[in-house]
Design a protein around this motif. Structure first.
Motif, short mmCIF file in Angstrom:
data_model
loop_
_atom_site.label_atom_id
_atom_site.label_comp_id
_atom_site.label_asym_id
_atom_site.label_seq_id
_atom_site.Cartn_x
_atom_site.Cartn_y
_atom_site.Cartn_z
N UNK A 90 77.64 42.16 124.41
CA UNK A 90 78.22 41.96 125.75
C UNK A 90 78.66 43.27 126.37
N UNK A 91 79.02 44.24 125.51
CA UNK A 91 79.41 45.56 126.01
C UNK A 91 78.20 46.44 126.35
N UNK A 92 77.02 45.94 126.06
CA UNK A 92 75.80 46.67 126.41
C UNK A 92 75.28 47.60 125.32
N UNK A 93 75.78 47.46 124.09
CA UNK A 93 75.30 48.32 123.00
C UNK A 93 73.90 47.89 122.56
N UNK A 98 74.68 48.77 117.45
CA UNK A 98 75.48 47.68 116.88
C UNK A 98 75.43 47.75 115.35
N UNK A 99 74.22 47.96 114.83
CA UNK A 99 74.07 48.05 113.38
C UNK A 99 74.84 49.25 112.82
N UNK A 100 74.76 50.38 113.50
CA UNK A 100 75.37 51.61 113.00
C UNK A 100 76.89 51.60 113.13
N UNK A 101 77.40 51.12 114.26
CA UNK A 101 78.83 51.23 114.56
C UNK A 101 79.65 50.00 114.20
N UNK A 138 78.17 46.85 112.31
CA UNK A 138 77.79 46.10 111.11
C UNK A 138 77.92 46.94 109.84
N UNK A 139 77.32 48.14 109.82
CA UNK A 139 77.26 48.92 108.58
C UNK A 139 78.63 49.26 108.00
N UNK A 140 79.61 49.71 108.80
CA UNK A 140 80.92 50.01 108.20
C UNK A 140 81.53 48.81 107.48
N UNK A 141 81.40 47.63 108.07
CA UNK A 141 81.95 46.44 107.42
C UNK A 141 81.08 46.00 106.24
N UNK A 142 79.78 46.21 106.37
CA UNK A 142 78.87 45.84 105.30
C UNK A 142 79.18 46.62 104.02
N UNK A 143 79.42 47.92 104.18
CA UNK A 143 79.73 48.76 103.02
C UNK A 143 81.03 48.29 102.37
N UNK A 144 82.05 48.02 103.18
CA UNK A 144 83.34 47.61 102.64
C UNK A 144 83.24 46.29 101.88
N UNK A 145 82.52 45.32 102.44
CA UNK A 145 82.42 44.00 101.82
C UNK A 145 81.53 44.02 100.58
N UNK A 146 80.43 44.77 100.65
CA UNK A 146 79.43 44.73 99.57
C UNK A 146 79.74 45.70 98.43
N UNK A 147 80.67 46.63 98.63
CA UNK A 147 80.90 47.69 97.64
C UNK A 147 81.23 47.16 96.25
N UNK A 148 82.13 46.19 96.07
CA UNK A 148 82.40 45.71 94.71
C UNK A 148 81.16 45.19 93.99
N UNK A 149 80.35 44.40 94.69
CA UNK A 149 79.13 43.88 94.09
C UNK A 149 78.13 44.97 93.79
N UNK A 150 77.97 45.92 94.70
CA UNK A 150 77.04 47.02 94.47
C UNK A 150 77.53 47.93 93.35
N UNK A 151 78.85 48.06 93.22
CA UNK A 151 79.39 48.84 92.11
C UNK A 151 79.02 48.23 90.77
N UNK A 152 79.10 46.91 90.67
CA UNK A 152 78.69 46.23 89.43
C UNK A 152 77.20 46.43 89.15
N UNK A 153 76.39 46.39 90.21
CA UNK A 153 74.95 46.61 90.03
C UNK A 153 74.67 48.03 89.56
N UNK A 154 75.45 48.99 90.06
CA UNK A 154 75.28 50.38 89.62
C UNK A 154 75.58 50.50 88.12
N UNK A 155 76.62 49.83 87.65
CA UNK A 155 76.94 49.86 86.22
C UNK A 155 75.79 49.27 85.40
#
Length: 236
Positions: free
Chosen positions: A139-142, A147-150, A152-169
């Motif tokens: 709606x703001x014209x992005x 939208x993905x960069x500003x 979605x991605x910052x929140x995606x990293x925060x939410x997915x980090x615990x699961x991705x950390x387990x996958x890294x182990x």
């Protein structure tokens, strides 16, 4: 005691050089696989949300196959199957023979498995982001890329980090499988040293310490990243 110190020393009489080289190979393989697996998992997660039924189905099939196959079997499929296919192709076309090294084969095989599991973690993270945020950004014209960069991605990293950390182990531990195709990683070097010296307890104990050290270091790094990406949440 002196015998153990000699076996663990650097130089022609000890095995420290080989063990350290194996640890370096293990860490390098895991670090080389990580971006490949993350990129593949991200694309698969996007495909699973696609309105294109064929793309969605292909992503689901890929995930089901590589989550269901044992990692060692996936490694053999890549190392033996893909190399055989490449040899057949180059022979039929008259091109110079192409062969994947043990390192590249291990990276591809572990990357496929990591991508399959990471796609589920990232898909859950995508679904946890409120739809209203992306709608507000539109709606703001992005543009979609912004939208993905500003948004979605910052929140995606925060939410997915615990699961991705387990996958890294899990990825760090799975690198031990490449010893089956001849890559001189930590486990293979420890195995060779154990057979030659007839001191399996000593050298497999060293391998245990090496893997634990890598996982502890990884835990510290993941915890540091987690605190950084959640600093806004903590401040609230």
């Amino acid at each position: 005691m002196d015998t153990y110190l000699t076996l663990l020393s650097f130089g022609p009489t000890g095995w420290a050089d080989e063990i350290c080289l194996g640890i370096l190979v293990t860490a390098s393989l895991a670090l080389a696989t990580l971006p490949l697996g993350l990129a593949g998992g991200f694309l698969l997660a996007l495909a699973k949300q696609s309105q294109d039924k064929a793309l969605n189905l292909a992503a689901q099939i890929f995930t089901t196959v590589f989550r269901g196959l044992p990692e060692l079997l996936t490694l053999f499929l890549v190392y033996f199957g893909l190399n055989n296919a490449l040899r057949t192709l180059t022979s039929a076309t008259g091109l110079p023979e192409i062969a994947l090294s043990s390192f590249v084969s291990g990276m591809l095989a572990l990357g496929l498995v990591f991508a399959a599991f990471a796609s589920e973690v990232l898909l859950s993270a995508f679904r946890a982001i409120p739809v209203g945020q992306t709608e507000g950004a539109r709606a703001l014209g992005l543009r979609p890329s912004r939208i993905m960069l500003l948004v979605v991605l910052p929140q995606l990293v925060r939410i997915a980090l615990p699961g991705l950390g387990n996958l890294w182990m899990n990825l760090l531990k799975d690198t031990a499988l490449v010893s089956a195709i001849g890559l001189a990683d930590t486990l293979r070097q420890a195995g060779i040293a154990a057979r030659v010296s007839r001191e399996p307890f000593l050298f497999f104990g060293v391998a245990i310490v090496a893997y634990l050290a890598l996982t502890m270091l990884s835990s510290l790094v993941i915890d540091r990243i987690d605190r950084r990406v959640n600093r806004g949440e903590l401040a609230r």
